[in-house]
Scaffold this motif. Structure first.
Motif, PDB file in Angstrom:
ATOM      1  N   TYR A 145       2.142  39.043 -50.519  1.00 33.74           N
ATOM      2  CA  TYR A 145       2.203  39.649 -49.352  1.00 33.74           C
ATOM      3  C   TYR A 145       2.692  38.435 -48.033  1.00 33.74           C
ATOM      4  O   TYR A 145       2.258  37.377 -48.071  1.00 33.74           O
ATOM      5  CB  TYR A 145       0.961  40.224 -48.932  1.00 33.74           C
TER       6      TYR A 145
ATOM      7  N   PHE B 271      -5.741  40.462 -40.006  1.00 27.40           N
ATOM      8  CA  PHE B 271      -5.533  40.198 -41.301  1.00 27.40           C
ATOM      9  C   PHE B 271      -6.587  39.987 -42.457  1.00 27.40           C
ATOM     10  O   PHE B 271      -6.672  40.409 -43.544  1.00 27.40           O
ATOM     11  CB  PHE B 271      -4.533  39.089 -41.324  1.00 27.40           C
TER      12      PHE B 271
ATOM     13  N   ASN C   8       4.435  42.540 -43.006  1.00 27.62           N
ATOM     14  CA  ASN C   8       4.252  42.928 -41.774  1.00 27.62           C
ATOM     15  C   ASN C   8       4.498  42.210 -40.613  1.00 27.62           C
ATOM     16  O   ASN C   8       4.303  40.903 -40.851  1.00 27.62           O
ATOM     17  CB  ASN C   8       2.777  43.214 -41.900  1.00 27.62           C
ATOM     18  N   ASP C   9       5.016  42.736 -39.644  1.00 22.96           N
ATOM     19  CA  ASP C   9       5.001  42.173 -38.283  1.00 22.96           C
ATOM     20  C   ASP C   9       4.738  43.246 -37.196  1.00 22.96           C
ATOM     21  O   ASP C   9       5.245  44.176 -37.163  1.00 22.96           O
ATOM     22  CB  ASP C   9       6.288  41.273 -38.086  1.00 22.96           C
TER      23      ASP C   9
ATOM     24  N   SER D 243      -0.420  33.462 -38.751  1.00 24.62           N
ATOM     25  CA  SER D 243      -0.727  34.197 -37.486  1.00 24.62           C
ATOM     26  C   SER D 243      -0.423  33.522 -36.265  1.00 24.62           C
ATOM     27  O   SER D 243      -0.165  32.227 -35.948  1.00 24.62           O
ATOM     28  CB  SER D 243      -2.483  34.376 -37.659  1.00 24.62           C
TER      29      SER D 243
ATOM     30  N   ALA E 242      -0.004  33.953 -44.260  1.00 27.33           N
ATOM     31  CA  ALA E 242      -0.281  34.424 -43.076  1.00 27.33           C
ATOM     32  C   ALA E 242      -0.047  33.256 -42.177  1.00 27.33           C
ATOM     33  O   ALA E 242      -0.692  32.312 -41.908  1.00 27.33           O
ATOM     34  CB  ALA E 242      -1.654  34.924 -43.000  1.00 27.33           C
TER      35      ALA E 242
ATOM     36  N   PHE F  82       2.329  38.290 -43.925  1.00 25.68           N
ATOM     37  CA  PHE F  82       1.735  38.631 -43.041  1.00 25.68           C
ATOM     38  C   PHE F  82       2.515  37.772 -41.658  1.00 25.68           C
ATOM     39  O   PHE F  82       2.686  36.907 -41.778  1.00 25.68           O
ATOM     40  CB  PHE F  82       0.205  38.732 -42.749  1.00 25.68           C
TER      41      PHE F  82
ATOM     42  N   VAL G  78      -1.459  44.677 -37.063  1.00 19.96           N
ATOM     43  CA  VAL G  78      -2.155  44.364 -38.344  1.00 19.96           C
ATOM     44  C   VAL G  78      -3.581  45.225 -38.447  1.00 19.96           C
ATOM     45  O   VAL G  78      -3.857  45.410 -39.410  1.00 19.96           O
ATOM     46  CB  VAL G  78      -2.219  42.862 -38.581  1.00 19.96           C
TER      47      VAL G  78
END
Length: 335
Positions: free
Chosen positions: A9, A100, A32-33, A75, A73, A11, A56
């Protein structure tokens, strides 16, 4: 790609630079973003089948298929970076990390937490709020049974750009001895990592792992660059032009980050010419291939690459640590 042995995944995916670094041996199950413009670049380069655009915090664990080998991730770092205001992980942007992490916690309760997690951020996370942010993070990880260790990797080892970043690598299994060290070692365990680990409570330190990484081969250093940098002098911010001839460009940042619009110097005898660094040259400093599709406007392209992770650093981590950790027999059963 469908036959790739490892799954993940992604993120805070941005333009998919971590995906570029992981390479064809990895298959993305979900990305995801929050930023719609970055998501456009992601689709342009990687397709959008697994991409969810949005906050998120609004994601449901049901959106994440199966059980991935890795959750990556990167972040938001503005609240803990040298270019930001150092608000720490409680800052509005960096608090996205906890959005997250609640997904990872839920996946864990469902019995499908990823085998590995990589948290990438600026090295300022190691000492933001006097080290309190990093300690609080590690305490959370220890309570939940993770084993973890941080490495500090500068992209300058791979590309001509000074871009130090922290990578916190998490696993639930006790790693095999050949993937760990008895203590810190250069160049990946600098003083910031050592000091951050030393501030941890003893009970938390029992979960710490000193990861073993081999240094890459030396690269060419025939480069000079000029970049604008915000400096604090007498309590006030001032913009300064800095010139360096050590074969390393300044850290690429977003257009609001202080040094994104860098210049190249061409010295030919008594003549000195300068020009701004192009988005394509910036992408090369991030280790992206020329086939990578950049946004049409300079500002959007600089924003995309200035927020990204250097792809060769990700590849080195994958090759030296992540993939070996996932291979059969690479971990000991956790007690």
């Amino acid at each position: 790609m469908t036959g790739a042995p490892f799954t993940y995944y992604e993120f805070f995916a941005g333009g998919g630079m971590a995906r570029c670094g992981l390479g064809d041996g990895w298959r993305c199950l979900f990305a995801n973003d929050f930023d719609a413009k970055k998501a456009e670049s992601y689709r342009e380069n990687w397709g959008g089948d697994h991409l969810a655009v949005g906050d998120v915090w609004d994601l449901s664990p049901d959106r994440l298929p199966g059980r991935a080998d890795l959750a990556w991730a990167s972040s938001p770092c503005q609240d803990v970076s040298m270019a930001g205001k150092r608000a720490g992980l409680s800052g509005a942007r960096s608090s996205a990390f906890w959005g997250f992490w609640r997904l990872i916690e839920t996946l864990d309760r469902q019995g499908r937490a990823p085998r590995l997690v990589v948290l990438e951020n600026v090295v300022g996370l190691l000492n933001s709020r006097g080290g309190g942010d990093f300690t609080a993070l590690c305490e959370t990880l220890a309570r939940q049974g993770w084993r973890f260790g941080a490495v500090e990797v500068d992209a300058a080892l791979f590309t001509p750009q000074s871009r130090p970043r922290m990578f916190l690598v998490l696993t639930r299994d006790a790693p095999a001895a050949h993937l760990t060290l008895p203590g810190p070692a250069a160049p990946f365990h600098g003083h910031r990592v050592v000091e951050a680990q030393g501030r941890l409570p003893q009970a938390v330190r029992t979960h710490w792992v000193w990861w073993r990484l081999a240094a890459p081969p030396a690269r060419n250093q025939d480069l000079g660059a000029v970049f604008r940098r915000m400096r604090i002098e007498n309590g006030q911010q001032h913009q300064r032009a800095e010139v360096r001839f050590d074969g390393v460009a300044g850290c690429l940042r977003t257009p609001g980050g202080g040094s994104s619009r860098q210049m190249l110097l061409v010295v030919d005898g008594p003549r000195v010419r300068s020009r701004t660094l192009s988005p394509r040259e910036g992408a090369r400093l991030m280790g992206l291939p020329d086939s990578y599709r950049l946004p049409a406007t300079q500002t959007a392209a600089l924003h995309l690459i200035g927020d990204g992770v250097a792809a060769p650093v990700v590849r080195h981590l994958a090759e030296q640590l992540l993939e070996p950790l996932l291979l059969p027999g690479a971990a000991l059963a956790a007690e």
